[in-house]
Structures are given as structure tokens and as C-alpha cells.
Design an enzyme around this catalytic site. Sequence first.
Site, PDB file in Angstrom:
ATOM      1  N   LYS A   1       7.192 -14.995  12.152  1.00 14.60           N
ATOM      2  CA  LYS A   1       7.574 -15.128  10.743  1.00 14.60           C
ATOM      3  C   LYS A   1       8.947 -15.761  10.635  1.00 14.60           C
ATOM      4  O   LYS A   1       9.749 -15.674  11.567  1.00 14.60           O
ATOM      5  CB  LYS A   1       7.626 -13.730  10.098  1.00 14.60           C
ATOM      6  CG  LYS A   1       6.269 -13.081   9.894  1.00 14.60           C
ATOM      7  CD  LYS A   1       6.429 -11.714   9.226  1.00 14.60           C
ATOM      8  CE  LYS A   1       5.078 -11.035   9.044  1.00 14.60           C
ATOM      9  NZ  LYS A   1       4.204 -11.730   8.075  1.00 14.60           N
TER      10      LYS A   1
ATOM     11  N   ARG B   1      -5.634  -6.646  10.330  1.00 18.08           N
ATOM     12  CA  ARG B   1      -7.106  -6.560  10.334  1.00 18.08           C
ATOM     13  C   ARG B   1      -7.648  -6.294  11.725  1.00 18.08           C
ATOM     14  O   ARG B   1      -8.729  -5.756  11.879  1.00 18.08           O
ATOM     15  CB  ARG B   1      -7.683  -7.839   9.702  1.00 18.08           C
ATOM     16  CG  ARG B   1      -7.298  -9.099  10.408  1.00 18.08           C
ATOM     17  CD  ARG B   1      -7.517 -10.342   9.547  1.00 18.08           C
ATOM     18  NE  ARG B   1      -6.426 -10.571   8.595  1.00 18.08           N
ATOM     19  CZ  ARG B   1      -6.389 -11.586   7.741  1.00 18.08           C
ATOM     20  NH1 ARG B   1      -7.373 -12.465   7.693  1.00 18.08           N
ATOM     21  NH2 ARG B   1      -5.365 -11.710   6.912  1.00 18.08           N
TER      22      ARG B   1
HETATM   23  N1  BES Z   1       2.036  -7.545   7.072  1.00 19.61           N
HETATM   24  C1  BES Z   1       1.710  -8.880   6.697  1.00 19.61           C
HETATM   25  C2  BES Z   1       1.433  -9.026   5.207  1.00 19.61           C
HETATM   26  C3  BES Z   1       2.632  -8.935   4.304  1.00 19.61           C
HETATM   27  C4  BES Z   1       3.444 -10.039   4.103  1.00 19.61           C
HETATM   28  C5  BES Z   1       2.903  -7.779   3.617  1.00 19.61           C
HETATM   29  C6  BES Z   1       4.529  -9.956   3.246  1.00 19.61           C
HETATM   30  C7  BES Z   1       3.982  -7.695   2.762  1.00 19.61           C
HETATM   31  C8  BES Z   1       4.794  -8.795   2.581  1.00 19.61           C
HETATM   32  C9  BES Z   1       0.444  -9.317   7.441  1.00 19.61           C
HETATM   33  O1  BES Z   1       0.317  -8.838   8.731  1.00 19.61           O
HETATM   34  C10 BES Z   1       0.511 -10.808   7.528  1.00 19.61           C
HETATM   35  O2  BES Z   1       1.402 -11.292   8.158  1.00 19.61           O
HETATM   36  N2  BES Z   1      -0.425 -11.477   6.863  1.00 19.61           N
HETATM   37  C11 BES Z   1      -0.432 -12.881   6.835  1.00 19.61           C
HETATM   38  C12 BES Z   1      -1.855 -13.323   6.947  1.00 19.61           C
HETATM   39  C13 BES Z   1      -2.002 -14.795   7.180  1.00 19.61           C
HETATM   40  C14 BES Z   1      -1.497 -15.163   8.549  1.00 19.61           C
HETATM   41  C15 BES Z   1      -3.464 -15.164   7.052  1.00 19.61           C
HETATM   42  C16 BES Z   1       0.186 -13.341   5.506  1.00 19.61           C
HETATM   43  O3  BES Z   1      -0.046 -12.687   4.479  1.00 19.61           O
HETATM   44  O4  BES Z   1       0.924 -14.312   5.522  1.00 19.61           O
HETATM   45 MN    MN Z   2       1.334 -10.072  10.119  1.00 20.12          MN
END
Ligand code: BES
Ligand code: MN
Length: 501
Positions: free
Chosen positions: A280, A354
Site C-alpha cells: 500500500k 477474503r
Molecule cells: N483492508 C483492506 C481494505 C480497506 C482499505 C479497509 C481501506 C479500510 C480502508 C483490504 O485488505 C484491501 O486492501 N482491499 C483492497 C482490495 C483490492 C486489492 C481488490 C482494496 O480495497 O483496495
Molecule cells: Mn489488503
Amino acid sequence: MEYFVKSGAPSKQRSGCVVVGVYERRKLSEAAQALDGATGGAITQAMRRGDMDGRRDDTLLLHGLDGVLADRVLLVGLGRERDFDDKAFVRANGAAIKALRKTGATDAVSYLTHLVPRKRDLSWSVMRAAMIAESTAYRFTQCKSKPEPQEGRLTRLTFDVASRSHLPEGEEALRRALGIAQGMMLTRDLSNLPGNRCTPTYLADTGRKLASDYPAIKTKVLDEKKMESLGMGALLSVSRGSREPATFTVMEYMKGPKKAKPVVLVGKGLTFDSGGISIKPAAAMDEMKYDMCGGAAVFGAMKAVAELGLPINVVGIVPASENMPDGQANKPGDIVTSMSGQTIEVLNTDAEGRLLLCDALTYVEQNYDADCVIDMATLTGAVIIALGKHASGLYANQPTLAKALTAAGELSGDRVWELPLWEDYESALKSPFADVANVGGREAGSVTAAVFLHRFAKKLRWAHLDIAGSAWEQNPKGATARPVPLLMQFLLQRVDNSKQK
Ligand code: BES
Ligand code: MN
Ligand code: ZN
């Protein structure tokens, strides 16, 4: 803080402060009218001077009124009478607590509980008033070397009910509110703790502690070896990139009838989500300590259920891991085998939640004959784009379950909004190399995540809550304990329905 339920006249309360409501355009509530009568019109007079009109969030503190035994009277603005709804009730009670904390009063009697919005009842009002008072008192001080003291001196709060015959109803509502508040406090503490303190092992220890605090809870923790032998290849592929071992906590609370199928709660417990190799960006990455809020809600709900001694069967499951970049971490393109046997192409290592939840759902399918399964997860940034922070995203493969959760959300103020699980979205997850891909492209990110989970929940009566927008807030920064109020309302409804039968 200590709480009481009583019934008595507002002018006769020997207390630090009596709290009464006033509608917009200086229209007095019944309790305010009673005080006005007892003081020869002191309330009307103060309002006529222009100090307060009754608008929402306005308060006015009056001191030493003749004819009133309490030291102070706090007038709280309610807005227009015909608009007095759930939100207005919540704001008035919140404003009252804030104003009380600015006074020197150590105790207070509130008459705001008399003001029952349309479609609600006395239990609702007492419950919400107590939960508002408890959550505004919450501070996360565990990591401060010298915690700042709580503002104000308020330690005893009494909610008045209209007559003595309402006391039992009011007292039961108060008991429920305080049990839920205790669960919410655990959820908020776990959520706010940073990733270096709240590790997967710490979450498992929390489950063990619940078992030692409440004999009705039985806790089992699966370690990585056990997960390996069960074939939880999706979950373990995430934790392999971290030095913290994954844990899988299973808590059983079985105080319902022997034959009653349990409600199973599953919560995502990512104690820190860096994204892994699909790392990230740095901005706000600290907030990914909150990626275990779903798991924290499961612990909080179990605590609240046990605290209240509810006559139901509930199972709580928290798969927990970190998601880190490492030489052994998942790489984009890796293919892992889930406990269900389905193979998954990990196109993005940041879609890790997931991968934990799919194995947890298979574990539920293989080990329980569940009445229903509700999973909750800070699963996608996309749900924040869709719904913001006001509603959690709801998905369900059974309309009655969706309806019950939506109703529980309305009642508790912890609302959800249903999004589709249509087959049309399944093609987004096609993989040329494995049974399914773990991401589905830019469109409808929260939906494709839910559709992914659905593949592992086909045999379950199942609902999924995407709580990425609702689980914590920015100002002041901190966890909200959502969806604990929703879950508890859902469970209490089942208790109350089975009593009526
Ligand atoms: N934990 C994150 C989702 C999230 C992001 C929650 C920001 C709260 C604030 C999750 O594991 C994630 O990173 N999801 C990705 C999925 C994507 C790679 C398809 C996302 O939401 O960017
Ligand atoms: Mn994630
Ligand atoms: Zn995550």
C-alpha cells in the site's frame, strides 16, 4: 459511571442537575413544563430573554431555581417537535452528556428518556440514552504514559421513566445497554491497539481470557500446524509472509436450547495489513491496524452475549494474521489451495482478507450446523466509495436474514445497506490458471469481494458485512465498535421472539 432508573417529579430531585428537553420555538416538553410550573415560570422567562430557542444541539444551564431541589437545571434543545426522530433523540442525549461534563455536577437525573420517537418505545429510549452516555465516556488511554483525566465530575446518571409501572421495563433496557456497552468497549480497545501490541496471538489470548472470565464461553485456538492439517492453504499463504504466527480462535457460547442451531459470527482479524508485495502507499497506512475490526466485533459481541447471559447458542470465530511483504510472502500470480479444495490465483496480495475468510467459512460449513453465519470484515476500500461511513455494506444469500439485519440496523442506529450478490459479477473473478482469482478489477470492488466469499458459503445461510467505512472514524480518530450494536440488536430480537412463542 453508575446508572439508575427511577420515577419521580423533576422539581423533587435532590441532584446536581435535572435535564429536560425543549422543542424549537420555545415549546416546553412535559418535564420542562413541570419545572416551569414549580418555579413560577423561570424556564419560560429564561427562554423569553432569548438565551435559548430549543434548536438541536443548543443547551442552557440554569442555577439555583426556587422551587427546584436540584442545584442546576439543564435545558436541551430538541429541534422541531414534529421532526423529533431517532437522530434528534441521539443528538439531544449526546449534547446533554457533553454539557453535563462541563459542569461540576457529580450526579444528574435525565428526563430526555420520556421523549420517545415515533415507532420506538421506552426500552429503546433508555437503551440508547445509556449507550450514548457510555460511549461518550470512552477513552483509549492504554498506550499513554500519563492518561489525561476525564472531563467533568459526573459519576451517577439516572434515567427517569413516566411512572413506577415502567420501572421493570426501564431497568431491563438499562441492563441490556450496559452489557452491550461492555462488549463495545472491548471491541474499541482491541481495534485501537496498534499492530505491535495487538498481534494474532494477542487476539487468541483475548479469546482465552473471555473463556476464563465467563464460564459459559469455551475457547479453542488453532495454531498454524493445526490449520495446515485442515488444509487452510489460503489463510496460511497470507501469514507465511509475516513473523507473527496466524491464530484461529473459536469461541462457543451454548446457553440456548440443546437442539437450537447456533448463530455463527466470523470476523476478519488482520492485525496489520501492509498490502504485502502489492504494498500500500505510505499515506494513512497506520490505519491498517484497524484491519482486525471485524474480529474485534466478534470478541465484543461474545462478551456482551455472555455478560447478558442470553439464552441462545452463538459461536464466534476469528481468523487472524498479519499481511506483510517478505521473501516468503504471497507473490502476484501465486496459486493457493483453499480448505474447500478450490484453487485461488492471488493476483493482488492486498486482497488478503477474503483469503482468510474463505477458509473460515469452510471451517464453519464442516464443523457446525449453523442457523446462520454472519461474517464481518474491513474488506474493501470500494465500500467506502459506495456508502461512505454511514452504512455498512450488507450481502446475504437469504432474504429473511437480510431483512432481519436491516431491521436490527435501523433500530440500533448501526445501519446497513444491501448490495447485490448477482451472478453477473462472477465473471469478473475468472482466472485462466486457477478456479478463481482473488480480485475482480476496478468496478464494484465491494461486490466482487462479496461474490468471491459467496463461493465458499453456498451451503450456508450467510450474510457478509463490509465494515471498512463504519468500523473507525477520523475525527476524533478511533474505533466505533460497529457492527456490535447491530449484531446485539439482531440477537436480542431472536431472544424476544422466542419468548413470545
Ligand atoms: N483492508 C483492506 C481494505 C480497506 C482499505 C479497509 C481501506 C479500510 C480502508 C483490504 O485488505 C484491501 O486492501 N482491499 C483492497 C482490495 C483490492 C486489492 C481488490 C482494496 O480495497 O483496495
Ligand atoms: Mn489488503
Ligand atoms: Zn485488509
